[in-house]
Write a protein that holds these residues in place. Sequence first.
Motif, PDB file in Angstrom:
ATOM      1  N   LEU A  72     -11.913 -24.387  21.882  1.00  0.00           N
ATOM      2  CA  LEU A  72     -12.734 -25.254  22.710  1.00  0.00           C
ATOM      3  C   LEU A  72     -11.843 -26.005  23.692  1.00  0.00           C
ATOM      4  O   LEU A  72     -10.981 -26.802  23.296  1.00  0.00           O
ATOM      5  N   ASP A  73     -12.036 -25.745  24.977  1.00  0.00           N
ATOM      6  CA  ASP A  73     -11.294 -26.431  26.039  1.00  0.00           C
ATOM      7  C   ASP A  73     -12.176 -27.548  26.581  1.00  0.00           C
ATOM      8  O   ASP A  73     -13.074 -27.316  27.391  1.00  0.00           O
ATOM      9  N   GLU A  74     -11.911 -28.774  26.106  1.00  0.00           N
ATOM     10  CA  GLU A  74     -12.759 -29.903  26.480  1.00  0.00           C
ATOM     11  C   GLU A  74     -12.573 -30.290  27.940  1.00  0.00           C
ATOM     12  O   GLU A  74     -13.528 -30.716  28.601  1.00  0.00           O
ATOM     13  N   GLU A  75     -11.354 -30.160  28.453  1.00  0.00           N
ATOM     14  CA  GLU A  75     -11.088 -30.554  29.832  1.00  0.00           C
ATOM     15  C   GLU A  75     -11.800 -29.634  30.816  1.00  0.00           C
ATOM     16  O   GLU A  75     -12.406 -30.085  31.796  1.00  0.00           O
ATOM     17  N   GLU A  76     -11.725 -28.345  30.575  1.00  0.00           N
ATOM     18  CA  GLU A  76     -12.337 -27.362  31.478  1.00  0.00           C
ATOM     19  C   GLU A  76     -13.769 -27.023  31.090  1.00  0.00           C
ATOM     20  O   GLU A  76     -14.441 -26.249  31.785  1.00  0.00           O
ATOM     21  N   LEU A  77     -14.239 -27.575  29.934  1.00  0.00           N
ATOM     22  CA  LEU A  77     -15.588 -27.284  29.421  1.00  0.00           C
ATOM     23  C   LEU A  77     -15.791 -25.779  29.300  1.00  0.00           C
ATOM     24  O   LEU A  77     -16.754 -25.200  29.807  1.00  0.00           O
ATOM     25  N   LYS A  78     -14.877 -25.151  28.574  1.00  0.00           N
ATOM     26  CA  LYS A  78     -14.899 -23.707  28.449  1.00  0.00           C
ATOM     27  C   LYS A  78     -14.629 -23.314  26.997  1.00  0.00           C
ATOM     28  O   LYS A  78     -13.872 -24.002  26.290  1.00  0.00           O
ATOM     29  N   LEU A  79     -15.261 -22.247  26.562  1.00  0.00           N
ATOM     30  CA  LEU A  79     -15.021 -21.710  25.223  1.00  0.00           C
ATOM     31  C   LEU A  79     -14.377 -20.336  25.351  1.00  0.00           C
ATOM     32  O   LEU A  79     -14.873 -19.472  26.084  1.00  0.00           O
ATOM     33  N   HIS A  80     -13.285 -20.129  24.629  1.00  0.00           N
ATOM     34  CA  HIS A  80     -12.597 -18.839  24.574  1.00  0.00           C
ATOM     35  C   HIS A  80     -12.777 -18.285  23.168  1.00  0.00           C
ATOM     36  O   HIS A  80     -12.551 -19.002  22.188  1.00  0.00           O
ATOM     37  N   GLY A  81     -13.148 -17.033  23.061  1.00  0.00           N
ATOM     38  CA  GLY A  81     -13.395 -16.486  21.741  1.00  0.00           C
ATOM     39  C   GLY A  81     -13.022 -15.026  21.595  1.00  0.00           C
ATOM     40  O   GLY A  81     -12.967 -14.273  22.583  1.00  0.00           O
ATOM     41  N   SER A  82     -12.758 -14.642  20.362  1.00  0.00           N
ATOM     42  CA  SER A  82     -12.555 -13.232  20.027  1.00  0.00           C
ATOM     43  C   SER A  82     -13.118 -13.001  18.633  1.00  0.00           C
ATOM     44  O   SER A  82     -13.149 -13.922  17.805  1.00  0.00           O
ATOM     45  N   GLU A  83     -13.553 -11.785  18.370  1.00  0.00           N
ATOM     46  CA  GLU A  83     -14.175 -11.500  17.082  1.00  0.00           C
ATOM     47  C   GLU A  83     -13.980 -10.048  16.687  1.00  0.00           C
ATOM     48  O   GLU A  83     -13.924  -9.140  17.528  1.00  0.00           O
ATOM     49  N   ASP A 144     -21.745 -15.057  29.928  1.00  0.00           N
ATOM     50  CA  ASP A 144     -20.635 -14.470  29.178  1.00  0.00           C
ATOM     51  C   ASP A 144     -19.735 -13.629  30.079  1.00  0.00           C
ATOM     52  O   ASP A 144     -20.221 -12.839  30.898  1.00  0.00           O
ATOM     53  N   ASN A 145     -18.446 -13.799  29.880  1.00  0.00           N
ATOM     54  CA  ASN A 145     -17.455 -12.925  30.515  1.00  0.00           C
ATOM     55  C   ASN A 145     -16.832 -12.076  29.409  1.00  0.00           C
ATOM     56  O   ASN A 145     -16.070 -12.580  28.579  1.00  0.00           O
ATOM     57  N   ILE A 146     -17.194 -10.800  29.366  1.00  0.00           N
ATOM     58  CA  ILE A 146     -16.647  -9.891  28.359  1.00  0.00           C
ATOM     59  C   ILE A 146     -15.307  -9.377  28.872  1.00  0.00           C
ATOM     60  O   ILE A 146     -15.230  -8.724  29.919  1.00  0.00           O
ATOM     61  N   LEU A 147     -14.245  -9.674  28.122  1.00  0.00           N
ATOM     62  CA  LEU A 147     -12.891  -9.318  28.552  1.00  0.00           C
ATOM     63  C   LEU A 147     -12.408  -8.015  27.947  1.00  0.00           C
ATOM     64  O   LEU A 147     -11.636  -7.283  28.577  1.00  0.00           O
ATOM     65  N   LYS A 148     -12.867  -7.719  26.739  1.00  0.00           N
ATOM     66  CA  LYS A 148     -12.342  -6.539  26.064  1.00  0.00           C
ATOM     67  C   LYS A 148     -13.283  -6.114  24.943  1.00  0.00           C
ATOM     68  O   LYS A 148     -13.820  -6.963  24.226  1.00  0.00           O
ATOM     69  N   VAL A 149     -13.480  -4.809  24.794  1.00  0.00           N
ATOM     70  CA  VAL A 149     -14.193  -4.220  23.655  1.00  0.00           C
ATOM     71  C   VAL A 149     -13.383  -3.015  23.203  1.00  0.00           C
ATOM     72  O   VAL A 149     -13.212  -2.053  23.967  1.00  0.00           O
ATOM     73  N   THR A 150     -12.858  -3.055  21.975  1.00  0.00           N
ATOM     74  CA  THR A 150     -11.992  -1.973  21.496  1.00  0.00           C
ATOM     75  C   THR A 150     -12.335  -1.604  20.058  1.00  0.00           C
ATOM     76  O   THR A 150     -13.006  -2.365  19.343  1.00  0.00           O
ATOM     77  N   GLN A 189     -18.260 -20.498  30.478  1.00  0.00           N
ATOM     78  CA  GLN A 189     -18.325 -21.904  30.873  1.00  0.00           C
ATOM     79  C   GLN A 189     -19.439 -22.556  30.065  1.00  0.00           C
ATOM     80  O   GLN A 189     -20.581 -22.080  30.056  1.00  0.00           O
ATOM     81  N   ILE A 190     -19.126 -23.645  29.377  1.00  0.00           N
ATOM     82  CA  ILE A 190     -20.121 -24.299  28.531  1.00  0.00           C
ATOM     83  C   ILE A 190     -21.099 -25.070  29.413  1.00  0.00           C
ATOM     84  O   ILE A 190     -20.691 -25.912  30.214  1.00  0.00           O
ATOM     85  N   TYR A 219     -21.400 -16.634  20.404  1.00  0.00           N
ATOM     86  CA  TYR A 219     -20.591 -15.420  20.218  1.00  0.00           C
ATOM     87  C   TYR A 219     -21.496 -14.204  20.374  1.00  0.00           C
ATOM     88  O   TYR A 219     -22.705 -14.272  20.093  1.00  0.00           O
ATOM     89  N   PRO A 220     -20.985 -13.074  20.836  1.00  0.00           N
ATOM     90  CA  PRO A 220     -21.797 -11.845  20.871  1.00  0.00           C
ATOM     91  C   PRO A 220     -22.269 -11.490  19.462  1.00  0.00           C
ATOM     92  O   PRO A 220     -21.458 -11.398  18.535  1.00  0.00           O
TER      93      PRO A 220
END
Length: 801
Positions: A72-83, A144-150, A189-190, A219-220
Amino acid sequence: MKIRLLVVVGGMISFFSADSQNIKNNPNSNHGNKFEQLGTILPDANSYRAASGSPGESYWQMKADYNIKARLDEEELKLHGSEWITYYNNSPHSLNYLWLQLDENEHRYNSELRNADPSNWNPPFDNNTVSQMDRKELYRGLGDNILKVTDVKGNDLPYTINGTMMRIDLPKLLNPKSSVKFFVQWNYQIPNRLSVGGRGGYEVVGEDGNILFTMAQWYPRMCVYSDFQGWQNKQFSGRAEFALAFGDFEVEMDVPSDHIIASTGECQNYKKVLSSDQYERYKKALNNSDVSEIVTLAEAKNSEKNKSKERKIWRYKASNVRDFAWGSSRKFIWDLMPIQIDGHRTLCMSYYAKEAYSLYRRYSTKTVAHTIRTYSKYTIDFPYPVAISVEASNGMEYPMICFNNGRTEKDGTYSEGTKYGMLSVIIHEVGHNFFPMIINSDERQWTWMDEGLNTFMQFLTEQEFDNNYPSSRGPAHKITDYMGLPKDQLEPIMTNSENLIHFGSNAYAKTTTGLNILRETIMGRSLFDHAFKTYAQSWKFKHPTPADFFRTMENASAVDLDWFWRGWFYDIEPVDISIDSVLAYKFTIDTLSLDSSNIKSVVKVPMAIHPQGSVKLFTPISKLRNKESGMKFLVDADTTLRDFYYYYEESKNQELSKVNTNIDNSIQVKKEIELLDNLSFNKYQDYHLYEITFKNKGGMVMPIIIQWNYLDGTQEVEYINQNIWRQNENEVVKTFLKKKEVQSILLDPYKETADINESNNVWNQEVPMTKFKLFKSKQTEMFRRRPSVGLNPMQRAKSKN
């Protein structure tokens, strides 16, 4: 739920869907429609779903496990995730692709479904209204910005995004009884919940600039693949909620070190993320019988003033849940109370900012506990280790955690509407743990199966909280305004969520009212409660459909309810049963001799018209029966829940049953009735007969409930089963033999059947209420529940002292 009717026309085969159509067997007749069985509507039973309403011997469902890391990036109001997702194919089918939900894409400015919402030019506008029109700016950067699916080897998997859905194409078939594991990395972006809308997002709370995050649909998530519809990949428009598979979760949340997290599941590292004092309080609270603060008001205030730049990782696990949500803020006060459900411990917990302290500290956690206990009594024992209420100025539910509202004025006071609004939303959202988090219906298709069933249970829980609880949904008389709307404003309950005009009145209120009518008036509490509990027990941790619910309720009770499902769920006809005419008789003779040769006839003696008398106070049937049963209400068991408004006399609300009766109820006369023999005449001399013609003006059949008001001041309530309408669904005549002379007759005295027109429910009543008085008595509670204008009663009371 779908059924296909196969029709052969001119050598061509066509299919007609009958999802929610009330198919009538004899539409031009006055009988043979409303009481026909649902066989032409419900899907056939099969090995997956039995005719009894229970899962069949071949029932199956998929499973999805998640291992997620979030930052959780509080300054940029952004969530980064992987699963990492492990998907288990328990179906008999081979799959060559998978569908996932990307719910954050509902916020994209070019969302087709969002842009399809109609809007009117209706000035003047405020800033929020105008900003909603500038969609491109309001929703800039969202989604959602999908960065990678492997796959597990790091090889890219091809995927296609269609709105809020993402299809992953598999390199080889996923065969039955096998699984696949894959990796997804994303960010977004939250959104600001208050301006953009939606369930998850952030909110700046209070004047200190600190933020409260509600991380929901973050999350997806795997779509449901089921026996009755295949993939549930219907697009998410923001209204119709979710269909989700059960699974196990391991989740890490990387957040600012002064944040406190509330989450689905059990924390695995409290000792590392809490201060030593907080951890000691937590361990001690596990054995307390009352509510204990883990993070105190003073600690929360201190965190607000001294923001940390350090970070901490919180680790959670949750087993056999369909979703995972969490909240994070440095503003959180946290309290806890353990309870036992059938030998299993559940930690009831609340998280809230100082702006909600006066209400949440007294009520929230105890209301969570009351909800868990009450729902467990009527459905299944709550199986999860925690149940959490988070104050976040909105209402939304997830497994083990929900977000609610309930902030006070700056001086800590609050209106009665704020108090009961908070209590109701906590009960409702905590109750969603049962429907649909455990009894896991498809919300995207059938809102009523989770919202309606849950609101019904909310009503039972509210009424066990306090016998004077002002429930807004449940009592039958509260749905009549909606039921009486023009038919072009109505839809059957069995309508897809997004097609409803009056969403809350239909899916929530009408369903709740219908179930309450079944429980109190048609089935009785014992039969209903057993059947309802059987449904919950049969479908816990499974995916039920409407047909499964309908069949279970009948099979477990031996009550034929097809007529009720047809009328209340598949149709829009209201209840409006009238007293159309009354013929009154009295047995007498024209000689003093009782010898049969001298009895020429039994003559009808007209009854005199008598005034109705004083206005009768009205108590809803559920309140009356709860009190008569000796039920101990929560506010009596725990008197600390009795606040200012418990004793505030102006808040006591009573409803009147006096109705407008500007109708002609003149007595009609029949010439004669058949002779009686001496024995019968002796027995019935001076008895009174009343032949009443009832008309079904609304269309929905119901039991006929008659209150006889006798001339001697006594009363009698008589119930006539709904089957009286079988031979003629429009009009019935019934004759009653009474020892006493009747002064007046009133239908539905406890307003049990949702009759939309009470003016035709009476015979021989005087002094009708004016239209103004009628309106005033109907709206009393509604006005009382509105937010106060100016000072609230607590503030006014303080100013006098």
